[in-house]
Design a protein around this motif. Sequence first.
Motif, PDB file in Angstrom:
ATOM      1  N   ARG A 212       0.769  -1.330   0.107  1.00  0.00           N
ATOM      2  CA  ARG A 212       0.034  -0.009   0.022  1.00  0.00           C
ATOM      3  C   ARG A 212       0.895   1.275   0.064  1.00  0.00           C
ATOM      4  O   ARG A 212       1.918   1.133   0.693  1.00  0.00           O
ATOM      5  CB  ARG A 212      -0.926  -0.101   1.097  1.00  0.00           C
ATOM      6  CG  ARG A 212      -1.901   1.290   1.244  1.00  0.00           C
ATOM      7  CD  ARG A 212      -2.679   0.906   2.348  1.00  0.00           C
ATOM      8  NE  ARG A 212      -3.684   0.031   2.231  1.00  0.00           N
ATOM      9  CZ  ARG A 212      -4.498  -0.097   3.108  1.00  0.00           C
ATOM     10  NH1 ARG A 212      -4.822   0.488   4.160  1.00  0.00           N
ATOM     11  NH2 ARG A 212      -5.602  -1.149   2.912  1.00  0.00           N
ATOM     12  N   ASP A 213       0.630   2.147  -0.749  1.00  0.00           N
ATOM     13  CA  ASP A 213       1.263   3.492  -1.009  1.00  0.00           C
ATOM     14  C   ASP A 213       0.752   4.185   0.230  1.00  0.00           C
ATOM     15  O   ASP A 213      -0.410   4.562   0.603  1.00  0.00           O
ATOM     16  CB  ASP A 213       1.052   4.175  -2.486  1.00  0.00           C
ATOM     17  CG  ASP A 213       1.990   5.322  -2.575  1.00  0.00           C
ATOM     18  OD1 ASP A 213       3.121   5.268  -2.699  1.00  0.00           O
ATOM     19  OD2 ASP A 213       1.331   6.473  -2.329  1.00  0.00           O
ATOM     20  N   THR A 214       1.614   4.844   0.764  1.00  0.00           N
ATOM     21  CA  THR A 214       1.356   5.890   1.980  1.00  0.00           C
ATOM     22  C   THR A 214       1.791   7.375   1.613  1.00  0.00           C
ATOM     23  O   THR A 214       2.076   7.915   2.412  1.00  0.00           O
ATOM     24  CB  THR A 214       2.355   5.401   3.185  1.00  0.00           C
ATOM     25  OG1 THR A 214       3.708   5.345   2.936  1.00  0.00           O
ATOM     26  CG2 THR A 214       1.845   3.938   3.601  1.00  0.00           C
ATOM     27  N   THR A 215       1.673   7.663   0.304  1.00  0.00           N
ATOM     28  CA  THR A 215       1.896   9.049  -0.019  1.00  0.00           C
ATOM     29  C   THR A 215       0.612   9.639  -0.369  1.00  0.00           C
ATOM     30  O   THR A 215       0.428  11.109  -0.457  1.00  0.00           O
ATOM     31  CB  THR A 215       3.063   9.032  -0.825  1.00  0.00           C
ATOM     32  OG1 THR A 215       2.709   8.400  -2.222  1.00  0.00           O
ATOM     33  CG2 THR A 215       4.354   8.615  -0.358  1.00  0.00           C
ATOM     34  N   VAL A 216      -0.522   9.046  -1.021  1.00  0.00           N
ATOM     35  CA  VAL A 216      -1.598   9.834  -1.827  1.00  0.00           C
ATOM     36  C   VAL A 216      -2.811   9.407  -0.509  1.00  0.00           C
ATOM     37  O   VAL A 216      -3.097   8.129  -0.655  1.00  0.00           O
ATOM     38  CB  VAL A 216      -1.874   8.979  -2.857  1.00  0.00           C
ATOM     39  CG1 VAL A 216      -3.029   9.710  -3.484  1.00  0.00           C
ATOM     40  CG2 VAL A 216      -0.465   9.168  -4.017  1.00  0.00           C
ATOM     41  N   VAL A 217      -3.029  10.540   0.205  1.00  0.00           N
ATOM     42  CA  VAL A 217      -4.121  10.152   1.025  1.00  0.00           C
ATOM     43  C   VAL A 217      -5.310  10.549   0.571  1.00  0.00           C
ATOM     44  O   VAL A 217      -5.831  11.710  -0.207  1.00  0.00           O
ATOM     45  CB  VAL A 217      -3.842  11.200   2.226  1.00  0.00           C
ATOM     46  CG1 VAL A 217      -5.155  10.806   3.351  1.00  0.00           C
ATOM     47  CG2 VAL A 217      -2.464  10.668   3.109  1.00  0.00           C
ATOM     48  N   THR A 218      -6.377   9.730   0.753  1.00  0.00           N
ATOM     49  CA  THR A 218      -7.762   9.746  -0.121  1.00  0.00           C
ATOM     50  C   THR A 218      -8.783  10.279   0.872  1.00  0.00           C
ATOM     51  O   THR A 218      -9.884  10.386   0.813  1.00  0.00           O
ATOM     52  CB  THR A 218      -8.144   8.390  -0.884  1.00  0.00           C
ATOM     53  OG1 THR A 218      -8.185   7.470   0.049  1.00  0.00           O
ATOM     54  CG2 THR A 218      -7.098   8.406  -1.836  1.00  0.00           C
ATOM     55  N   GLU A 222     -12.169   5.635  10.960  1.00  0.00           N
ATOM     56  CA  GLU A 222     -11.908   5.185  12.419  1.00  0.00           C
ATOM     57  C   GLU A 222     -10.924   4.228  12.465  1.00  0.00           C
ATOM     58  O   GLU A 222     -10.767   3.285  11.448  1.00  0.00           O
ATOM     59  CB  GLU A 222     -13.322   4.567  12.869  1.00  0.00           C
ATOM     60  CG  GLU A 222     -14.469   5.764  13.349  1.00  0.00           C
ATOM     61  CD  GLU A 222     -15.489   5.285  14.328  1.00  0.00           C
ATOM     62  OE1 GLU A 222     -15.320   4.149  14.433  1.00  0.00           O
ATOM     63  OE2 GLU A 222     -16.178   5.928  14.227  1.00  0.00           O
ATOM     64  N   TYR A 223     -10.256   4.251  13.263  1.00  0.00           N
ATOM     65  CA  TYR A 223      -8.936   3.196  13.677  1.00  0.00           C
ATOM     66  C   TYR A 223      -9.587   2.040  13.852  1.00  0.00           C
ATOM     67  O   TYR A 223     -10.604   1.585  14.347  1.00  0.00           O
ATOM     68  CB  TYR A 223      -8.321   3.750  15.040  1.00  0.00           C
ATOM     69  CG  TYR A 223      -7.048   2.610  15.156  1.00  0.00           C
ATOM     70  CD1 TYR A 223      -6.087   2.800  14.658  1.00  0.00           C
ATOM     71  CD2 TYR A 223      -7.394   1.688  16.200  1.00  0.00           C
ATOM     72  CE1 TYR A 223      -4.863   1.986  15.003  1.00  0.00           C
ATOM     73  CE2 TYR A 223      -6.423   0.701  16.533  1.00  0.00           C
ATOM     74  CZ  TYR A 223      -5.053   0.875  16.022  1.00  0.00           C
ATOM     75  OH  TYR A 223      -3.814   0.104  16.134  1.00  0.00           O
ATOM     76  N   ALA A 224      -8.793   0.916  13.105  1.00  0.00           N
ATOM     77  CA  ALA A 224      -9.295  -0.462  13.035  1.00  0.00           C
ATOM     78  C   ALA A 224      -7.810  -1.383  13.637  1.00  0.00           C
ATOM     79  O   ALA A 224      -6.997  -0.846  13.189  1.00  0.00           O
ATOM     80  CB  ALA A 224      -9.852  -0.954  12.008  1.00  0.00           C
ATOM     81  N   SER A 230       1.782   4.676  12.494  1.00  0.00           N
ATOM     82  CA  SER A 230       2.134   5.754  11.441  1.00  0.00           C
ATOM     83  C   SER A 230       1.045   6.487  10.916  1.00  0.00           C
ATOM     84  O   SER A 230       1.127   7.299   9.984  1.00  0.00           O
ATOM     85  CB  SER A 230       3.380   5.362  10.833  1.00  0.00           C
ATOM     86  OG  SER A 230       3.070   4.394   9.972  1.00  0.00           O
ATOM     87  N   TRP A 231      -0.086   5.594  10.661  1.00  0.00           N
ATOM     88  CA  TRP A 231      -1.058   5.833   9.783  1.00  0.00           C
ATOM     89  C   TRP A 231      -2.288   6.835  10.411  1.00  0.00           C
ATOM     90  O   TRP A 231      -3.222   7.310   9.954  1.00  0.00           O
ATOM     91  CB  TRP A 231      -1.981   4.828   9.278  1.00  0.00           C
ATOM     92  CG  TRP A 231      -1.224   3.890   8.338  1.00  0.00           C
ATOM     93  CD1 TRP A 231       0.252   4.164   7.868  1.00  0.00           C
ATOM     94  CD2 TRP A 231      -1.525   2.617   7.789  1.00  0.00           C
ATOM     95  NE1 TRP A 231       0.552   3.215   6.847  1.00  0.00           N
ATOM     96  CE2 TRP A 231      -0.317   1.992   6.893  1.00  0.00           C
ATOM     97  CE3 TRP A 231      -2.511   1.678   7.875  1.00  0.00           C
ATOM     98  CZ2 TRP A 231      -0.416   0.985   6.286  1.00  0.00           C
ATOM     99  CZ3 TRP A 231      -2.622   0.601   7.192  1.00  0.00           C
ATOM    100  CH2 TRP A 231      -1.556  -0.047   6.570  1.00  0.00           C
ATOM    101  N   MET A 243      -9.875   8.037  17.561  1.00  0.00           N
ATOM    102  CA  MET A 243      -8.831   7.792  16.948  1.00  0.00           C
ATOM    103  C   MET A 243      -9.251   7.619  15.451  1.00  0.00           C
ATOM    104  O   MET A 243     -10.011   6.721  15.009  1.00  0.00           O
ATOM    105  CB  MET A 243      -8.226   6.378  17.393  1.00  0.00           C
ATOM    106  CG  MET A 243      -7.454   6.583  18.946  1.00  0.00           C
ATOM    107  SD  MET A 243      -6.002   7.447  18.742  1.00  0.00           S
ATOM    108  CE  MET A 243      -4.976   6.468  18.037  1.00  0.00           C
ATOM    109  N   MET A 244      -8.408   8.310  14.670  1.00  0.00           N
ATOM    110  CA  MET A 244      -8.999   8.175  13.091  1.00  0.00           C
ATOM    111  C   MET A 244      -7.727   7.719  12.615  1.00  0.00           C
ATOM    112  O   MET A 244      -6.492   8.434  12.881  1.00  0.00           O
ATOM    113  CB  MET A 244      -9.116   9.636  12.779  1.00  0.00           C
ATOM    114  CG  MET A 244     -10.542  10.177  13.736  1.00  0.00           C
ATOM    115  SD  MET A 244     -11.954   9.009  13.224  1.00  0.00           S
ATOM    116  CE  MET A 244     -12.606   9.472  11.551  1.00  0.00           C
TER     117      MET A 244
END
Length: 421
Positions: A212-218, A222-224, A230-231, A243-244
């Motif tokens: 999963r790429d962690t540079t493009v936030v869409t 809620e936290y799972a 880091s997310w 927590m989001m």
Amino acid sequence: MKQTVNVVTKFVFTILLLVILYAYAMFQGGFVSWFLFYGMLPFLLYMLGVLLYPISNWNIDRTLSKYMFQSGDTLAVDVHIERKFPFPLYYCVIEEYVPETLNRVGTKSEGYQYMGNPDELRKAKRIKRVAFPWFKRSIHFHYEFPYLPRGEHHFHSIRVKTGDFFGFVSKQAYYTVPGRVLVYPHRRGVSMTKRVNSFDEGAAPSYSQTKRDTTVVTGVREYAPGDRFSWIDWKTSAKKNAMMTKEFEQQKSSDVLLVLDATEGVGEKRLAFEGSVELTASIIESYKRRESQLAFLVLGSEHKFFPFTKDRTQYDGMNQYLSKIEPVGKTTFAESLLKQQQGLPNHLIVMVVSRSLTPSLKTSLVRLKEKHARVVFFYIEAKEHITSEQRQFLRELGVSGVVVNVLSESEMTQAKFEVST
């Protein structure tokens, strides 16, 4: 028929010799003549016994250590003979009729040092074993076939031969004992200097969390359980007092088409073809562990296509096909590749494995690059056989955007394939 006539002739000759010795003793008389008769009598009777003793009704079984191998492995064979009547046999010779396909030496990485002279790896095999069974009912033979070559090998016949002490009388029988082994190409690890996953290529999503790429936030959610620390979006979490977690754009896998040249070349270089099959099998095995989709196309006497898939069963089918493939087909690889371009979807990663490089193939690869996102060319050839013209073609392909990999002796003898994609 010839063997029957031979046995009858020797039987008649032995009887005639026995009659002559007896007549000589009867008419000549005396100690010497009778001593000669009785001294030869056991040997003549044994010759008659060998001639009359049937060896065509024995039970012969061949046991193979296993039925599926990789190129370069060793096959162990056990032959077990059972006979009903324990007639005393002085010797017994068994000869295995070795399939012609086993007269090549199967190679792993070290064998590719002979790419310039593949005849060094062609050796005729002959299997003969001798036993002295006497009264034994069971006879056992063991032998091995080291360095199995890739392919499907069928065993058919075993010849059994026996005779008397002096070799005057001999008999042989042929037994049909079928057997089959399938030898897959040797597979090595493949180290690719560039990953083939991107956002723009392919249609199938990658479900691996590690890709999963962690540079493009869409967006956020809620936290799972299982989300990385880091997310966490701390600013949004503070606003909502919960927590989001950030949501990212899902990565697409790259659709890869692997093309193998299986056409018959002029002055066929057998070891270079084996190298191309081994590289192909290794790439397939590498993608079997990945999330990307892979399609496989073979261009030879027939065009064999394995569609895009992640199914492990189809990957096994590709390897099984590669175990039996032979270089045949009069149409040139460049012509076949050019015809296939029309039906291919756009923006694929196309990997082409070939042991030939001609002006027409260079043109086909350049046209292929104009249509697809990336073209990777694997050229397998002995270093001494690469001409200056072909080196110029390779440079021109590189300038046109084709990723070129030349694999000669030094690259093929490594424990792992190191290629650029």
